[in-house]
Design a protein around this motif. Structure first.
Motif, PDB file in Angstrom:
ATOM      1  N   SER A  89       0.825  -1.212   0.000  1.00 45.99           N
ATOM      2  CA  SER A  89       0.000   0.000   0.000  1.00 45.99           C
ATOM      3  C   SER A  89       0.857   1.259   0.000  1.00 45.99           C
ATOM      4  O   SER A  89       0.555   2.248  -0.683  1.00 45.99           O
ATOM      5  N   GLU A  90       1.945   1.223   0.765  1.00 48.33           N
ATOM      6  CA  GLU A  90       2.848   2.367   0.822  1.00 48.33           C
ATOM      7  C   GLU A  90       3.519   2.608  -0.515  1.00 48.33           C
ATOM      8  O   GLU A  90       3.701   3.763  -0.934  1.00 48.33           O
ATOM      9  N   SER A  96      -8.639   2.165   0.742  1.00 47.15           N
ATOM     10  CA  SER A  96      -7.409   2.481   0.009  1.00 47.15           C
ATOM     11  C   SER A  96      -7.586   2.242  -1.483  1.00 47.15           C
ATOM     12  O   SER A  96      -7.149   3.064  -2.312  1.00 47.15           O
ATOM     13  N   VAL A  97      -8.228   1.141  -1.821  1.00 47.65           N
ATOM     14  CA  VAL A  97      -8.429   0.825  -3.229  1.00 47.65           C
ATOM     15  C   VAL A  97      -9.275   1.897  -3.900  1.00 47.65           C
ATOM     16  O   VAL A  97      -8.964   2.368  -5.005  1.00 47.65           O
ATOM     17  N   VAL A 127      -8.227   4.456  -7.042  1.00 47.80           N
ATOM     18  CA  VAL A 127      -9.023   4.563  -8.273  1.00 47.80           C
ATOM     19  C   VAL A 127      -9.451   6.010  -8.488  1.00 47.80           C
ATOM     20  O   VAL A 127      -9.431   6.513  -9.622  1.00 47.80           O
ATOM     21  N   ASN A 128      -9.802   6.705  -7.426  1.00 49.47           N
ATOM     22  CA  ASN A 128     -10.196   8.113  -7.553  1.00 49.47           C
ATOM     23  C   ASN A 128      -9.051   8.962  -8.096  1.00 49.47           C
ATOM     24  O   ASN A 128      -9.263   9.880  -8.908  1.00 49.47           O
ATOM     25  N   VAL A 129      -7.822   8.685  -7.641  1.00 48.93           N
ATOM     26  CA  VAL A 129      -6.664   9.410  -8.155  1.00 48.93           C
ATOM     27  C   VAL A 129      -6.484   9.141  -9.647  1.00 48.93           C
ATOM     28  O   VAL A 129      -6.219  10.060 -10.434  1.00 48.93           O
ATOM     29  N   ALA A 130      -6.633   7.871 -10.061  1.00 48.73           N
ATOM     30  CA  ALA A 130      -6.488   7.528 -11.473  1.00 48.73           C
ATOM     31  C   ALA A 130      -7.549   8.212 -12.315  1.00 48.73           C
ATOM     32  O   ALA A 130      -7.271   8.713 -13.414  1.00 48.73           O
ATOM     33  N   VAL A 131      -8.787   8.262 -11.811  1.00 49.19           N
ATOM     34  CA  VAL A 131      -9.865   8.931 -12.541  1.00 49.19           C
ATOM     35  C   VAL A 131      -9.586  10.423 -12.667  1.00 49.19           C
ATOM     36  O   VAL A 131      -9.799  11.025 -13.727  1.00 49.19           O
TER      37      VAL A 131
END
Length: 436
Positions: free
Chosen positions: A61-62, A93-94, A98-102
């Motif tokens: 995760s880190e 975390s997942v 995904v929000n960052v990628a979007v």
């Protein structure tokens, strides 16, 4: 190393796109020139197949957090998370990743999540994502689909071991993709959903697999309704469902269908416009077809369960050019009581006398029934033996590949219909020595 260091950043980034993300980050240790190159790579491809990390390793995760934080590419084109061992990944975390990628306009998103059968909720940020073209999900639960949801650019969708709240949820979810062309489905057996309605007007390729080991009794209340007027390729392997309904089947369709339990006559009746068919489909008592396969040019039949279809389909396929008899990897070799006896037809089909050019029989065993079929094809068709040979499997088992091709003038005559004897073990061994 000096020659590589002289390359432009754009070229180095293209090279790094070919390797996994962990190795991309590791290149920062090569030299001062490479310290920041990995930050420009518009791709995160993280695959966690390990059961345990060393104490000196950073937590997965880190690692993902730091990559997303330090990556400076203006667009994150590819974002793949394959989290097969999820002891270190929380659903929160997942969804954050995904929000960052979007937010960075991801184009290709793959989320593989496995936690002992417990699914993760479908990330809500994906519902209104405008740039996503490829989406692959595994282990995701779809509960509610907003009426405003629309993924306008998505063309390829893969759904593996998904869970849906209801049948209506499936219908609403698939309606969110107005330009979807390719759909792959795996592992859809679910208590909440019995009928999977796939109504996608733009769909061109549909691939469904629901495999069950051994012989499993069917669930006749479980099945599919497929409405895709632009469909070009259809592949269905389901050893569990009890029905499959095809609506608005287009012309020139290529279909590969392996269904143990369904209304075979009704299903084939909706495929009369297909150009290529591959069938593992047990005939029913007194099976008959309404209509002809006017466009069918290529046919493959499973010899374990579908040999009885041979006479029926040949009779209704005036333009058939290629016939293949085989045991496919998904055939019904584990089923019970599927093989029946082939009977010589009273009338010779039109295609056998005019259009049929090649016949290929994979896993030919030379039984009396199989020899009778071959003799019938040779006696009534414009065919002769083309090639025939035996292959060894693990040094013990063997099978025949039998090929019949167009009969030339030189090969015409009584000898063309003679079936040569099978090779003995000694002859086969001698032939292998010659090859060596």
């Amino acid at each position: 190393m000096c020659y590589i260091n002289e390359l432009l950043d754009d070229l180095l980034v293209n090279i790094l796109l070919l390797i996994p993300t962990k190795e991309v980050v590791a290149t920062s240790l090569l030299s001062r020139r490479w310290r920041s190159v990995w930050k420009l790579v518009p791709k995160l491809d993280f695959r966690d197949y390990s059961y345990r990390y060393h104490d000196t390793s950073a937590a997965p995760s880190e690692f993902i957090d730091k990559f997303l934080e330090r990556n400076t590419s203006p667009v994150l084109e590819t974002f793949h998370l394959n989290l097969y061992h999820c002891r270190d990944y929380s659903p929160e975390s997942v969804e954050k990743w995904v929000n960052v990628a979007v937010a960075r306009n991801v184009v290709d998103l793959e989320l593989i999540y496995c936690l002992f059968g417990v699914p993760i909720r479908f990330p809500t940020s994906l519902y209104t994502h405008e740039t996503l073209v490829v989406l692959s999900l595994r282990g995701t639960f779809v509960e509610d689909v907003s009426s405003k949801t629309c993924l306008r650019s998505l063309k390829s969708l893969s759904l593996r071991f998904m869970r849906f709240y209801s049948e209506q949820t499936v219908d609403r979810f698939l309606s969110c993709f107005p330009v979807l062309e390719t759909l792959v489905v795996r592992g859809w057996i679910c208590v909440n959903v019995k009928t999977y309605s796939i109504r996608v007007p733009s769909l061109q390729s549909l691939d469904i697999e629901e495999l069950v080991g051994g012989y499993t009794d069917p669930r006749y209340d479980h099945g599919y309704v497929i409405d895709a007027p632009r469909l070009k390729f259809l592949h269905i392997v389901d050893h569990y469902c009890g029905y499959c309904s095809l609506v608005n089947v287009p012309e020139k369709l290529e279909a590969e269908i392996h269904l143990r339990f369904c209304d075979s006559d009704k299903l084939l009746g909706s495929l009369t416009s297909a150009r290529k068919l591959s069938l593992c489909l047990k005939p029913q008592m007194d099976s008959c077809l309404k209509g002809d396969f006017d466009q069918l040019v290529s046919l493959e039949l499973c010899v374990m369960c579908s040999l009885d279809w041979l006479n029926i389909i040949l009779k209704h396929s005036p333009k058939l050019r290629a016939l293949r008899l085989s045991r496919t990897i998904h055939s019904c070799q584990n089923s019970r009581n599927v093989r029946t006896n082939w009977e010589r037809p009273s009338c010779v089909p039109e295609c056998l006398m005019s259009s049929l050019e090649t016949v290929e029989w994979i896993a030919y065993e030379g039984t009396e029934e199989e020899e009778n079929v071959v003799k019938y094809l040779l006696e009534n068709g414009n065919l002769c033996f083309k090639k025939r040979w035996r292959r060894d499997i693990y040094g013990m088992f063997s099978y025949e590949i039998l090929r019949l091709g167009p009969r030339s003038q030189a090969s015409s005559g009584p000898q063309a219909t003679v079936i040569p004897p099978l090779c003995t073990f000694e002859e086969k061994l001698g032939h292998k020595k010659l090859l060596l």
